[in-house]
Motif scaffolding. Structure first.
Motif, PDB file in Angstrom:
ATOM      1  N   ILE A 181     -69.677 158.281 -82.466  1.00  0.00           N
ATOM      2  CA  ILE A 181     -70.745 157.350 -82.838  1.00  0.00           C
ATOM      3  C   ILE A 181     -70.125 155.967 -82.949  1.00  0.00           C
ATOM      4  N   THR A 182     -70.781 154.984 -82.348  1.00  0.00           N
ATOM      5  CA  THR A 182     -70.297 153.613 -82.426  1.00  0.00           C
ATOM      6  C   THR A 182     -71.463 152.672 -82.657  1.00  0.00           C
ATOM      7  N   SER A 183     -71.168 151.508 -83.159  1.00  0.00           N
ATOM      8  CA  SER A 183     -72.216 150.499 -83.311  1.00  0.00           C
ATOM      9  C   SER A 183     -72.474 149.826 -81.966  1.00  0.00           C
TER      10      SER A 183
ATOM     11  N   LEU B  27     -67.916 149.770 -75.443  1.00  0.00           N
ATOM     12  CA  LEU B  27     -69.122 150.544 -75.137  1.00  0.00           C
ATOM     13  C   LEU B  27     -69.039 151.162 -73.748  1.00  0.00           C
ATOM     14  N   ASN B  28     -68.510 150.419 -72.794  1.00  0.00           N
ATOM     15  CA  ASN B  28     -68.371 150.971 -71.443  1.00  0.00           C
ATOM     16  C   ASN B  28     -67.467 152.196 -71.452  1.00  0.00           C
TER      17      ASN B  28
ATOM     18  N   VAL C  49     -67.295 164.274 -73.504  1.00  0.00           N
ATOM     19  CA  VAL C  49     -67.412 163.665 -74.833  1.00  0.00           C
ATOM     20  C   VAL C  49     -68.566 162.670 -74.797  1.00  0.00           C
ATOM     21  N   ASN C  50     -69.581 162.919 -75.601  1.00  0.00           N
ATOM     22  CA  ASN C  50     -70.764 162.069 -75.597  1.00  0.00           C
ATOM     23  C   ASN C  50     -70.723 161.058 -76.737  1.00  0.00           C
ATOM     24  N   CYS C  51     -71.510 160.009 -76.568  1.00  0.00           N
ATOM     25  CA  CYS C  51     -71.520 158.922 -77.537  1.00  0.00           C
ATOM     26  C   CYS C  51     -72.946 158.552 -77.918  1.00  0.00           C
ATOM     27  N   THR C  52     -73.151 158.280 -79.194  1.00  0.00           N
ATOM     28  CA  THR C  52     -74.412 157.746 -79.697  1.00  0.00           C
ATOM     29  C   THR C  52     -74.164 156.327 -80.184  1.00  0.00           C
TER      30      THR C  52
END
Length: 393
Positions: free
Chosen positions: A110-112, A120-121, A132-135
């Motif tokens: 999780i990232t802002s 983000l990229n 690995v997924n990101c929210t």
């Protein structure tokens, strides 16, 4: 090598910035030496075997062990209050190392939405290739972060203050959320450095830096660093670095170590100058909004002052009239450098939407508050009146 490293807890940051991590050779040099060597010679075959087996301390190969790098690592670890540090070739190399070494297929980050665009990229475009997924959470509201957490979450990643909108994230609150599911909180401390903010003391597990920025302070060399536990740095990340080779060069490490010596003086002066510039911009009729943590109008100034001892060097502001007027401000400056770097003693100005955050999807960029009217200024150490005059043009 003689270890001259003072780690006594009563030393101030000013002293640690100059004295921590010092290694001297048998020559007794007063200033840190540079060790531009690839390999190291052993006393005999048994000595070489013991070092490579990890049974005996010592340097082996500069891809993963070098005295100049050790000095920088130990000095930064002392400043951040961490057990250990591992240095790498750039800030993005540090983030990549964390993502690859601490997650596996099926895990979740999780990232802002207000982190550096390239971060983000990495999380959104490349880590999914490894399962690995990101929210992305576009909010400082802890309730929104709680909603994003899953049993698969392994890392929460934030910049605070954020780049370039100066959002302030509650480090203690995010640490509690991360720890509730066995995850770790990573704080990018690039904007504040340990002089103005010490995330580990606030509950964060890991601190990372683009050492290219304030830790150098004069825009000379690339570097990155990760500070955390001994196990994280000297085992997990060390094994990753030894295999993948995102090494910090001895020369760059030496420059960064020397940069740390004046870091306390620089960060306090940057903060004083930036606040003066922010106050000028806030009073200007052609400025719609100013983002700076210690400005009275900042919505999170109370949290900022609880976590930080200064506002830092970086501010952003929205110019009335959109991109055309924002570009006009840039083009009419005569002293401030038009460049995307920050953390330099020279003030810099850039248009984030078309430079540092250009490759972010437009929808994410807008959610993060990075509009076409927004300019970012990294306030340097010139006379603040001269910086203000240049912007007033």
């Amino acid at each position: 090598m003689i270890d001259m490293n003072p780690t006594h807890p009563h030393y101030s940051l000013d002293t640690l910035a100059i004295r921590a991590g010092m290694l001297r050779s048998e020559l007794g040099e007063h200033s840190e030496a540079i060790y531009p060597t690839i390999s190291f010679v052993y006393d005999n075959a048994a000595d070489a075997a013991a070092r490579f087996a990890g049974d005996k301390p010592g340097y082996m190969y500069s891809r993963f062990t070098n005295p100049s790098v050790t000095i920088f690592e130990d000095r930064l670890a002392a400043l951040e209050g961490g057990e250990a540090c591992i240095a790498v070739a750039s800030g993005m190399a540090a983030i990549h190392a964390l993502a690859m070494a601490l997650t596996k297929q099926g895990d979740h980050i999780i990232t802002s939405g207000s982190v550096f665009g390239t971060t983000l990229n990495l999380f959104n475009q490349f880590m999914p290739k490894f399962g690995v997924n990101c929210t992305v959470v576009n909010s400082v509201d802890l309730a929104e972060w709680k909603k994003a957490v899953t049993p698969a979450t392994k890392l929460l990643f934030v910049e605070t203050p954020s780049n370039p909108t100066a959002d302030i994230f509650d480090i203690r609150g995010l640490a509690d959320i991360a720890h509730s599911v066995g995850a770790q909180l990573v704080v990018d401390n690039c904007f504040c450095t340990p002089i103005l903010q010490r995330p580990l003391e606030l509950g964060a597990d890991i601190v990372m830096h683009s050492a290219t920025k304030h830790l150098d302070g004069q825009g000379r060399v690339m570097g990155g660093a990760i500070v955390g536990s001994e196990q994280l740095c000297k085992e997990t990340l060390y094994a990753y670095l030894r295999t993948t080779g995102a090494s910090l060069s001895p020369f760059n490490a030496w420059v960064l170590s020397k940069g740390l010596e004046l870091l306390p003086l620089r960060m306090r002066a940057h903060s004083d100058n930036a606040l003066k510039v922010a106050e000028f911009l806030a009073s200007h009729p052609n400025v719609a909004k100013v983002n700076y943590p210690f400005l009275g109008s900042h919505p999170q100034i109370t949290l900022a002052k609880a976590q930080q001892s200064g506002g830092g060097a970086v501010l952003s502001f929205a110019v009335k009239g959109g991109r055309a007027e924002a570009w006009k401000v840039i083009d009419q400056t005569q002293m401030i450098s038009i460049t995307a770097n920050l953390g330099d003693v020279k003030s810099t100005i850039t248009h984030p939407a078309t430079t540092t955050h250009l490759r972010m999807p437009e929808a994410q960029r807008l959610k993060a508050g990075i509009d076409q009217d927004l300019l970012r200024v990294a306030v340097g150490l010139e006379n603040p009146d001269d910086i203000i005059s240049d912007l007033a043009r």
